[in-house]
Design a protein around this motif. Structure first.
Motif, PDB file in Angstrom:
ATOM      1  N   ASP A  70      15.834  -1.698  -4.751  1.00  0.00           N
ATOM      2  CA  ASP A  70      17.114  -0.986  -4.883  1.00  0.00           C
ATOM      3  C   ASP A  70      17.359  -0.064  -3.694  1.00  0.00           C
ATOM      4  OD1 ASP A  70      17.712  -2.211  -7.302  1.00  0.00           O
ATOM      5  OD2 ASP A  70      17.021  -0.518  -8.519  1.00  0.00           O
ATOM      6  N   MET A  71      16.318   0.610  -3.221  1.00  0.00           N
ATOM      7  CA  MET A  71      16.464   1.539  -2.099  1.00  0.00           C
ATOM      8  C   MET A  71      16.789   0.812  -0.797  1.00  0.00           C
ATOM      9  SD  MET A  71      13.532   4.402  -2.631  1.00  0.00           S
ATOM     10  CE  MET A  71      12.417   3.783  -3.868  1.00  0.00           C
ATOM     11  N   VAL A  72      16.239  -0.394  -0.658  1.00  0.00           N
ATOM     12  CA  VAL A  72      16.431  -1.148   0.581  1.00  0.00           C
ATOM     13  C   VAL A  72      17.671  -2.040   0.504  1.00  0.00           C
ATOM     14  CG1 VAL A  72      15.331  -2.783   2.187  1.00  0.00           C
ATOM     15  CG2 VAL A  72      13.946  -1.083   1.023  1.00  0.00           C
ATOM     16  N   GLY A  73      18.111  -2.328  -0.712  1.00  0.00           N
ATOM     17  CA  GLY A  73      19.285  -3.177  -0.878  1.00  0.00           C
ATOM     18  C   GLY A  73      18.976  -4.657  -0.916  1.00  0.00           C
ATOM     19  N   VAL A  74      17.810  -4.988  -1.481  1.00  0.00           N
ATOM     20  CA  VAL A  74      17.402  -6.382  -1.628  1.00  0.00           C
ATOM     21  C   VAL A  74      16.997  -6.632  -3.072  1.00  0.00           C
ATOM     22  CG1 VAL A  74      16.636  -6.565   0.776  1.00  0.00           C
ATOM     23  CG2 VAL A  74      14.988  -5.901  -0.982  1.00  0.00           C
ATOM     24  N   ASP A  75      16.670  -7.875  -3.373  1.00  0.00           N
ATOM     25  CA  ASP A  75      16.204  -8.250  -4.694  1.00  0.00           C
ATOM     26  C   ASP A  75      14.701  -7.984  -4.807  1.00  0.00           C
ATOM     27  OD1 ASP A  75      17.146  -9.835  -7.166  1.00  0.00           O
ATOM     28  OD2 ASP A  75      15.261 -10.829  -6.617  1.00  0.00           O
ATOM     29  N   GLN A  76      14.226  -7.782  -6.014  1.00  0.00           N
ATOM     30  CA  GLN A  76      12.795  -7.548  -6.247  1.00  0.00           C
ATOM     31  C   GLN A  76      11.952  -8.704  -5.727  1.00  0.00           C
ATOM     32  OE1 GLN A  76      10.906  -9.340  -8.909  1.00  0.00           O
ATOM     33  NE2 GLN A  76       9.068  -8.424  -8.037  1.00  0.00           N
ATOM     34  N   THR A  77      12.460  -9.926  -5.820  1.00  0.00           N
ATOM     35  CA  THR A  77      11.684 -11.078  -5.335  1.00  0.00           C
ATOM     36  C   THR A  77      11.493 -11.023  -3.824  1.00  0.00           C
ATOM     37  OG1 THR A  77      13.672 -12.462  -5.220  1.00  0.00           O
ATOM     38  CG2 THR A  77      12.362 -12.591  -7.238  1.00  0.00           C
ATOM     39  N   THR A  78      12.432 -10.397  -3.129  1.00  0.00           N
ATOM     40  CA  THR A  78      12.296 -10.240  -1.680  1.00  0.00           C
ATOM     41  C   THR A  78      11.141  -9.300  -1.361  1.00  0.00           C
ATOM     42  OG1 THR A  78      14.654 -10.634  -1.367  1.00  0.00           O
ATOM     43  CG2 THR A  78      13.500  -9.508   0.422  1.00  0.00           C
ATOM     44  N   VAL A  79      11.046  -8.196  -2.088  1.00  0.00           N
ATOM     45  CA  VAL A  79       9.926  -7.263  -1.889  1.00  0.00           C
ATOM     46  C   VAL A  79       8.612  -7.987  -2.194  1.00  0.00           C
ATOM     47  CG1 VAL A  79       8.847  -5.113  -2.674  1.00  0.00           C
ATOM     48  CG2 VAL A  79      11.329  -5.216  -2.352  1.00  0.00           C
ATOM     49  N   SER A  80       8.591  -8.778  -3.240  1.00  0.00           N
ATOM     50  CA  SER A  80       7.399  -9.541  -3.596  1.00  0.00           C
ATOM     51  C   SER A  80       6.997 -10.481  -2.458  1.00  0.00           C
ATOM     52  CB  SER A  80       7.656 -10.343  -4.875  1.00  0.00           C
ATOM     53  OG  SER A  80       6.534 -11.121  -5.198  1.00  0.00           O
ATOM     54  N   LYS A  81       7.966 -11.126  -1.842  1.00  0.00           N
ATOM     55  CA  LYS A  81       7.674 -12.031  -0.717  1.00  0.00           C
ATOM     56  C   LYS A  81       7.100 -11.273   0.471  1.00  0.00           C
ATOM     57  CE  LYS A  81      11.005 -15.590  -1.925  1.00  0.00           C
ATOM     58  NZ  LYS A  81      12.263 -16.271  -1.546  1.00  0.00           N
ATOM     59  N   TRP A  82       7.606 -10.058   0.720  1.00  0.00           N
ATOM     60  CA  TRP A  82       7.044  -9.252   1.804  1.00  0.00           C
ATOM     61  C   TRP A  82       5.594  -8.917   1.510  1.00  0.00           C
ATOM     62  CZ3 TRP A  82      11.460  -5.116   1.684  1.00  0.00           C
ATOM     63  CH2 TRP A  82      12.635  -5.658   2.204  1.00  0.00           C
ATOM     64  N   GLU A  83       5.332  -8.536   0.268  1.00  0.00           N
ATOM     65  CA  GLU A  83       3.977  -8.124  -0.105  1.00  0.00           C
ATOM     66  C   GLU A  83       3.019  -9.311  -0.175  1.00  0.00           C
ATOM     67  OE1 GLU A  83       4.108  -5.653  -3.585  1.00  0.00           O
ATOM     68  OE2 GLU A  83       5.244  -4.086  -2.553  1.00  0.00           O
ATOM     69  N   ASP A 134       0.820  -1.216   0.000  1.00  0.00           N
ATOM     70  CA  ASP A 134       0.000   0.000   0.000  1.00  0.00           C
ATOM     71  C   ASP A 134       0.854   1.266   0.000  1.00  0.00           C
ATOM     72  OD1 ASP A 134      -2.201  -1.661   0.052  1.00  0.00           O
ATOM     73  OD2 ASP A 134      -2.631  -1.344   2.176  1.00  0.00           O
ATOM     74  N   TYR A 135       1.843   1.310   0.880  1.00  0.00           N
ATOM     75  CA  TYR A 135       2.690   2.505   0.954  1.00  0.00           C
ATOM     76  C   TYR A 135       3.614   2.613  -0.257  1.00  0.00           C
ATOM     77  CZ  TYR A 135       1.193   4.323   5.450  1.00  0.00           C
ATOM     78  OH  TYR A 135       0.460   4.897   6.454  1.00  0.00           O
ATOM     79  N   ARG A 136       4.094   1.477  -0.761  1.00  0.00           N
ATOM     80  CA  ARG A 136       4.937   1.522  -1.963  1.00  0.00           C
ATOM     81  C   ARG A 136       4.155   2.121  -3.120  1.00  0.00           C
ATOM     82  NH1 ARG A 136       4.883  -1.446  -6.313  1.00  0.00           N
ATOM     83  NH2 ARG A 136       3.752  -3.207  -5.413  1.00  0.00           N
ATOM     84  N   ARG A 137       2.947   1.645  -3.309  1.00  0.00           N
ATOM     85  CA  ARG A 137       2.113   2.166  -4.396  1.00  0.00           C
ATOM     86  C   ARG A 137       1.778   3.638  -4.180  1.00  0.00           C
ATOM     87  NH1 ARG A 137      -2.028  -2.945  -5.218  1.00  0.00           N
ATOM     88  NH2 ARG A 137      -0.573  -4.242  -6.434  1.00  0.00           N
ATOM     89  N   ALA A 138       1.489   4.017  -2.935  1.00  0.00           N
ATOM     90  CA  ALA A 138       1.171   5.416  -2.645  1.00  0.00           C
ATOM     91  C   ALA A 138       2.350   6.333  -2.971  1.00  0.00           C
ATOM     92  CB  ALA A 138       0.767   5.565  -1.173  1.00  0.00           C
ATOM     93  N   CYS A 139       3.562   5.819  -2.810  1.00  0.00           N
ATOM     94  CA  CYS A 139       4.754   6.603  -3.134  1.00  0.00           C
ATOM     95  C   CYS A 139       5.089   6.540  -4.620  1.00  0.00           C
ATOM     96  CB  CYS A 139       5.946   6.095  -2.325  1.00  0.00           C
ATOM     97  SG  CYS A 139       5.851   6.500  -0.575  1.00  0.00           S
ATOM     98  N   GLY A 140       4.434   5.658  -5.353  1.00  0.00           N
ATOM     99  CA  GLY A 140       4.663   5.552  -6.788  1.00  0.00           C
ATOM    100  C   GLY A 140       5.891   4.740  -7.171  1.00  0.00           C
ATOM    101  N   TYR A 141       6.351   3.887  -6.274  1.00  0.00           N
ATOM    102  CA  TYR A 141       7.523   3.068  -6.552  1.00  0.00           C
ATOM    103  C   TYR A 141       7.127   1.698  -7.099  1.00  0.00           C
ATOM    104  CZ  TYR A 141       9.960   6.323  -3.409  1.00  0.00           C
ATOM    105  OH  TYR A 141      10.471   7.432  -2.799  1.00  0.00           O
ATOM    106  N   THR A 142       7.959   1.157  -7.965  1.00  0.00           N
ATOM    107  CA  THR A 142       7.812  -0.237  -8.376  1.00  0.00           C
ATOM    108  C   THR A 142       8.503  -1.103  -7.330  1.00  0.00           C
ATOM    109  OG1 THR A 142       9.882  -0.323  -9.608  1.00  0.00           O
ATOM    110  CG2 THR A 142       7.904   0.412 -10.828  1.00  0.00           C
ATOM    111  N   GLN A 143       8.249  -2.403  -7.389  1.00  0.00           N
ATOM    112  CA  GLN A 143       8.955  -3.306  -6.487  1.00  0.00           C
ATOM    113  C   GLN A 143      10.463  -3.221  -6.719  1.00  0.00           C
ATOM    114  OE1 GLN A 143       7.313  -7.247  -6.980  1.00  0.00           O
ATOM    115  NE2 GLN A 143       5.678  -6.862  -5.506  1.00  0.00           N
ATOM    116  N   CYS A 144      10.865  -3.106  -7.970  1.00  0.00           N
ATOM    117  CA  CYS A 144      12.295  -3.013  -8.290  1.00  0.00           C
ATOM    118  C   CYS A 144      12.925  -1.752  -7.697  1.00  0.00           C
ATOM    119  CB  CYS A 144      12.520  -3.048  -9.801  1.00  0.00           C
ATOM    120  SG  CYS A 144      12.208  -4.662 -10.529  1.00  0.00           S
ATOM    121  N   GLN A 145      12.223  -0.634  -7.800  1.00  0.00           N
ATOM    122  CA  GLN A 145      12.754   0.612  -7.247  1.00  0.00           C
ATOM    123  C   GLN A 145      12.903   0.509  -5.734  1.00  0.00           C
ATOM    124  OE1 GLN A 145       9.667   3.077  -8.957  1.00  0.00           O
ATOM    125  NE2 GLN A 145      11.152   4.123 -10.293  1.00  0.00           N
ATOM    126  N   LEU A 146      11.880  -0.026  -5.077  1.00  0.00           N
ATOM    127  CA  LEU A 146      11.948  -0.168  -3.620  1.00  0.00           C
ATOM    128  C   LEU A 146      13.060  -1.132  -3.236  1.00  0.00           C
ATOM    129  CD1 LEU A 146      10.864   0.503  -0.831  1.00  0.00           C
ATOM    130  CD2 LEU A 146       9.180  -1.342  -1.121  1.00  0.00           C
TER     131      LEU A 146
END
Length: 75
Positions: free
Chosen positions: A22-35, A8-20
């Motif tokens: 990169d900012m956190v220092g993880v792989d996109q699949t990790t963000v997907s697992k969190w979501e 919800d907050y990622r989308r509200a900020c307008g970030y893609t999973q890949c962008q987030l």
């Protein structure tokens, strides 16, 4: 009720999973697992996520409680 605090907050900020990722220092699949509530961010990552996504303290706590509640209900 929120769907998923990280999504919800990622989308509200307008970030893609890949962008987030990169900012956190993880792989996109990790963000997907969190979501998808398959995994939790490490504590140090929670602090970065909170800062990058502008999540208020209480919202972060409530969101994590909701995720945990849904995970327990699935077990």
């Amino acid at each position: 009720m929120m769907d998923n605090i990280f999504r919800d907050y990622r989308r509200a900020c307008g970030y893609t999973q890949c962008q987030l990722a990169d900012m956190v220092g993880v792989d996109q699949t990790t963000v997907s697992k969190w979501e998808d509530e398959i995994a939790y961010p490490h504590v140090s990552q929670l602090l970065i996520l909170q800062r990058v996504l502008h999540i208020p303290d209480q919202q972060m706590l409530n969101g994590l409680r909701e995720i945990e509640s849904r995970r327990r209900a699935r077990q």
